[in-house]
Design a protein around this motif. Sequence first.
Motif, PDB file in Angstrom:
ATOM      1  N   ALA A  66      24.004  13.471 -38.074  1.00  0.00           N
ATOM      2  CA  ALA A  66      24.975  14.235 -38.322  1.00  0.00           C
ATOM      3  C   ALA A  66      25.189  14.875 -37.116  1.00  0.00           C
ATOM      4  O   ALA A  66      26.403  14.459 -36.412  1.00  0.00           O
ATOM      5  CB  ALA A  66      24.419  14.196 -39.309  1.00  0.00           C
ATOM      6  N   GLY A  67      24.618  15.857 -36.631  1.00  0.00           N
ATOM      7  CA  GLY A  67      25.035  16.730 -36.062  1.00  0.00           C
ATOM      8  C   GLY A  67      25.601  16.321 -34.536  1.00  0.00           C
ATOM      9  O   GLY A  67      26.323  16.395 -33.883  1.00  0.00           O
ATOM     10  N   ARG A  68      23.835  15.379 -34.117  1.00  0.00           N
ATOM     11  CA  ARG A  68      24.383  14.592 -33.086  1.00  0.00           C
ATOM     12  C   ARG A  68      25.584  13.253 -32.694  1.00  0.00           C
ATOM     13  O   ARG A  68      26.593  13.072 -31.761  1.00  0.00           O
ATOM     14  CB  ARG A  68      22.992  13.367 -32.101  1.00  0.00           C
ATOM     15  N   ALA A  69      25.573  12.827 -34.026  1.00  0.00           N
ATOM     16  CA  ALA A  69      27.360  12.421 -34.293  1.00  0.00           C
ATOM     17  C   ALA A  69      28.474  13.087 -34.256  1.00  0.00           C
ATOM     18  O   ALA A  69      29.347  12.469 -33.412  1.00  0.00           O
ATOM     19  CB  ALA A  69      27.367  11.247 -35.559  1.00  0.00           C
ATOM     20  N   ALA A  70      28.446  13.897 -34.914  1.00  0.00           N
ATOM     21  CA  ALA A  70      29.200  15.255 -34.783  1.00  0.00           C
ATOM     22  C   ALA A  70      30.068  15.616 -33.585  1.00  0.00           C
ATOM     23  O   ALA A  70      30.952  15.911 -32.949  1.00  0.00           O
ATOM     24  CB  ALA A  70      29.882  16.153 -35.874  1.00  0.00           C
ATOM     25  N   MET A  71      28.760  15.995 -32.497  1.00  0.00           N
ATOM     26  CA  MET A  71      29.323  15.932 -31.028  1.00  0.00           C
ATOM     27  C   MET A  71      29.412  15.489 -30.713  1.00  0.00           C
ATOM     28  O   MET A  71      30.163  15.960 -29.374  1.00  0.00           O
ATOM     29  CB  MET A  71      27.786  16.496 -30.772  1.00  0.00           C
ATOM     30  N   GLN A  72      30.070  14.431 -30.912  1.00  0.00           N
ATOM     31  CA  GLN A  72      30.865  12.983 -30.446  1.00  0.00           C
ATOM     32  C   GLN A  72      31.901  13.264 -30.444  1.00  0.00           C
ATOM     33  O   GLN A  72      32.791  12.218 -30.032  1.00  0.00           O
ATOM     34  CB  GLN A  72      30.026  11.510 -30.201  1.00  0.00           C
ATOM     35  N   LEU A  73      32.607  13.405 -31.635  1.00  0.00           N
ATOM     36  CA  LEU A  73      34.018  13.683 -32.311  1.00  0.00           C
ATOM     37  C   LEU A  73      34.974  14.470 -31.741  1.00  0.00           C
ATOM     38  O   LEU A  73      34.056  15.254 -30.412  1.00  0.00           O
ATOM     39  CB  LEU A  73      33.827  14.008 -34.175  1.00  0.00           C
ATOM     40  N   PRO A  74      36.250  14.217 -30.874  1.00  0.00           N
ATOM     41  CA  PRO A  74      36.830  14.721 -30.451  1.00  0.00           C
ATOM     42  C   PRO A  74      37.235  16.021 -31.133  1.00  0.00           C
ATOM     43  O   PRO A  74      36.676  16.404 -31.662  1.00  0.00           O
ATOM     44  CB  PRO A  74      38.519  13.864 -30.442  1.00  0.00           C
ATOM     45  N   GLY A  75      37.276  16.640 -29.649  1.00  0.00           N
ATOM     46  CA  GLY A  75      37.153  18.564 -30.442  1.00  0.00           C
ATOM     47  C   GLY A  75      36.236  18.943 -29.817  1.00  0.00           C
ATOM     48  O   GLY A  75      35.973  20.885 -30.837  1.00  0.00           O
ATOM     49  N   ALA A  76      34.981  18.320 -30.780  1.00  0.00           N
ATOM     50  CA  ALA A  76      33.166  18.875 -30.123  1.00  0.00           C
ATOM     51  C   ALA A  76      33.240  20.355 -29.223  1.00  0.00           C
ATOM     52  O   ALA A  76      33.479  19.730 -28.130  1.00  0.00           O
ATOM     53  CB  ALA A  76      32.343  17.828 -30.593  1.00  0.00           C
ATOM     54  N   ASP A  77      32.490  21.242 -29.127  1.00  0.00           N
ATOM     55  CA  ASP A  77      32.472  21.874 -28.061  1.00  0.00           C
ATOM     56  C   ASP A  77      31.125  22.065 -27.759  1.00  0.00           C
ATOM     57  O   ASP A  77      30.589  22.581 -29.067  1.00  0.00           O
ATOM     58  CB  ASP A  77      33.625  23.704 -28.547  1.00  0.00           C
ATOM     59  N   PRO A  78      30.749  21.592 -26.831  1.00  0.00           N
ATOM     60  CA  PRO A  78      28.866  22.799 -26.052  1.00  0.00           C
ATOM     61  C   PRO A  78      28.643  23.314 -26.779  1.00  0.00           C
ATOM     62  O   PRO A  78      27.709  23.572 -26.352  1.00  0.00           O
ATOM     63  CB  PRO A  78      29.231  21.398 -25.208  1.00  0.00           C
ATOM     64  N   ASP A  79      29.707  24.018 -26.140  1.00  0.00           N
ATOM     65  CA  ASP A  79      28.750  25.204 -26.505  1.00  0.00           C
ATOM     66  C   ASP A  79      29.649  26.392 -27.792  1.00  0.00           C
ATOM     67  O   ASP A  79      29.198  27.134 -28.194  1.00  0.00           O
ATOM     68  CB  ASP A  79      30.221  26.750 -25.314  1.00  0.00           C
ATOM     69  N   GLY A  80      30.249  25.203 -28.935  1.00  0.00           N
ATOM     70  CA  GLY A  80      30.114  25.899 -30.083  1.00  0.00           C
ATOM     71  C   GLY A  80      28.658  26.399 -31.394  1.00  0.00           C
ATOM     72  O   GLY A  80      27.458  26.154 -31.112  1.00  0.00           O
ATOM     73  N   ALA A  81      29.589  26.181 -32.223  1.00  0.00           N
ATOM     74  CA  ALA A  81      28.296  26.860 -33.245  1.00  0.00           C
ATOM     75  C   ALA A  81      27.220  25.521 -33.123  1.00  0.00           C
ATOM     76  O   ALA A  81      25.925  25.685 -33.592  1.00  0.00           O
ATOM     77  CB  ALA A  81      28.799  26.939 -34.818  1.00  0.00           C
ATOM     78  N   LEU A  82      28.186  24.508 -33.661  1.00  0.00           N
ATOM     79  CA  LEU A  82      27.019  23.159 -34.111  1.00  0.00           C
ATOM     80  C   LEU A  82      26.558  23.006 -32.455  1.00  0.00           C
ATOM     81  O   LEU A  82      25.116  22.856 -33.178  1.00  0.00           O
ATOM     82  CB  LEU A  82      28.137  22.392 -34.284  1.00  0.00           C
ATOM     83  N   ASN A  83      26.749  22.936 -32.021  1.00  0.00           N
ATOM     84  CA  ASN A  83      25.685  22.263 -31.102  1.00  0.00           C
ATOM     85  C   ASN A  83      24.457  24.005 -30.945  1.00  0.00           C
ATOM     86  O   ASN A  83      23.457  22.686 -30.317  1.00  0.00           O
ATOM     87  CB  ASN A  83      26.172  22.543 -29.309  1.00  0.00           C
ATOM     88  N   ARG A  84      24.799  24.687 -30.880  1.00  0.00           N
ATOM     89  CA  ARG A  84      24.128  25.815 -31.138  1.00  0.00           C
ATOM     90  C   ARG A  84      23.167  25.524 -31.793  1.00  0.00           C
ATOM     91  O   ARG A  84      21.493  25.660 -32.095  1.00  0.00           O
ATOM     92  CB  ARG A  84      24.591  27.082 -30.840  1.00  0.00           C
TER      93      ARG A  84
END
Lengths: 317, 310
Positions: A101-119
């Motif tokens: 779920a997390g890796r898929a959501a990181m591919q969605l528009p607006g996902a921030d590589p430095d954001g909370a999800l990726n951390r």
Amino acid sequence: MSGGRAARSAENRLRRLLVVLPWLMERGAASVAETAQRFDISESDLVRDLELASMCGLPPYVDELIDLFIDDDGTIVVGVPRLFLRPLRLTEEEAFELLAAGRAAMQLPGADPDGALNRGLRKLAVGLGEDDTGVLVVSPNPSEVTRLAEAAREGLEVAVVYRSRTRDEATERVLSPFLTFQDHGNWYVTAHDSLSDEVRAFRVDRIESMEVGGASGHVPPEGIDVPNTWFADADIARVDLRLGPAGRWVVERYPVDEVSEPDGDGWISARLAVTGEAWLARLLLRLGDQVEVVGPESMRSVGREAARRLLAVYGET
Amino acid sequence: MADRVERLTNLLALLLETREPLTLDVIAAELGGQYPDGHDARRASFERDKAALRDIGIEISSETLTGDRAGQMGYWVVRNEMEIPDLGLDEEELRALQLALAATRPGSETGREAMWKLGGGSADGQVFVAMSVPTAEVLPVLRGALGDRRAVSFSYAGVDRVVEPWGILLRDGFWYLVGHDRSRGDRRTFRVDRIGEGRVTVLDDAVVVPSDFDIRSALPADPMMLGADQHSVRSARVSIGRQRAFSAVRELGHDRVLARNEDGSVEVAVPFANLDALVSWVLGFLEHAVVLEPDDVRDEVVRRLRAVAS
């Protein structure tokens, strides 16, 4: 959205207890109502299981293993935190669910590589002993999707020129987007449509132009969920194909209901979802002599007719 | 009779607190009457409880004892193996994971249980952009093997394989396993939903993933460039009709447009290394695309069409 309460088997009750107890022990006290709501369990079931847990005991600590009681005003009070201080490890299923779920959501528009999800994902991956690349999701992100998602978030309407799949004609519409979503590599936008005055899903790659306008005034209808089984839709027609060895990629690439084992010559039978006659014609032309349409009857001539039309375009007969 | 949850909780507490492995006789005595008296019935009840705990994710360790209890099995639970370690996720990161689940796996019970264990709630955020992420029963096992660097065996297209997993990839709605297929002695890509159900066995063999392996390149994004090197790339001139000109140019890029005609059609230059893939791409446009040159490509399209038309 609550997905219906699981049957109260002994396993399920213990599973729930083993996440509720550490949570309570860390807080020291919580109301029955808050706890029941947070863990999606009825208040009476919660009270019953907590009272049962508080009676668990082994010599020499009879009745003291799990030190908690529920007072008259419905507050759960923990005495000495003991025994179940931490939740259980993630199961393999749970670990995969979060990572995917997390890796898929990181591919969605607006996902921030430095954001909370990726951390959070990095911490999770470290805890699960995997590197960043073990489970990966790749997804195309046309710029239209970003703009449609923003329009949905801001409640704006979007004027589009949309090419219809079935009639191959361009129409002008005003969409009020509620949700953009990707399914099987294609992007869709669910929106209120000015032309039909209905909420419909549109393919983003058929939007030829778009202009974001003012506030839409349309509110999302109740129960607009992310479609999870787009192609499981029973309304979509099916075709039965026989596929040769060089055509077997089709079952790797498209949603299929059934696939047979290869026969002696390496041919397989498969049942596919057909999203339109033009789609089927394209597939059949690309497969050439590696495909045979078994049925239904109405689809058997689709490929032949498309090939004849196309030969005429090339000036051949 | 005592509630089974009570017995399971007591059993778990006992096995967690003990300083030495406990035999079933000792366990039954400690739990004072919560297990049946008869030997076989007691053993059967205990095995059911062990299975129930394993179902929840608790492994009961066991070993054959020596000394005055020689030959008997002793049982215990290792607290560190049972409990989730602190992953150090803060509130914002937990919230982001919840939203990720809401956007890709809405209504997932498994995801909700996982968030509870991490200390997060099951709140659903409003989602404006989403992706449908399919599941397959064998995915968690494959990921586990990948994380532990272990080979796996499974049946695929009716053939038994032994595969060293190198990576798992979701693209265009399908999960793929990429790895070294020992049976074939070569790298292979498998569609995960076609792996025989529940029949993935994790082997003890250790796996070394090549350091230069990049799963992003395992499935070429553009099939027309399959096998491409600097000498093999050619270019085809293709006319695209008015109705599909927009999407073709969007796909290829504006710098590939050779001419725009008054009727709305465009002529584009399409680089390719793989003739089959190019022909397939052109045929995908039906009568809205015609190959103008080179002749061998045009002839191949016509040959393929004749085969279907007859």
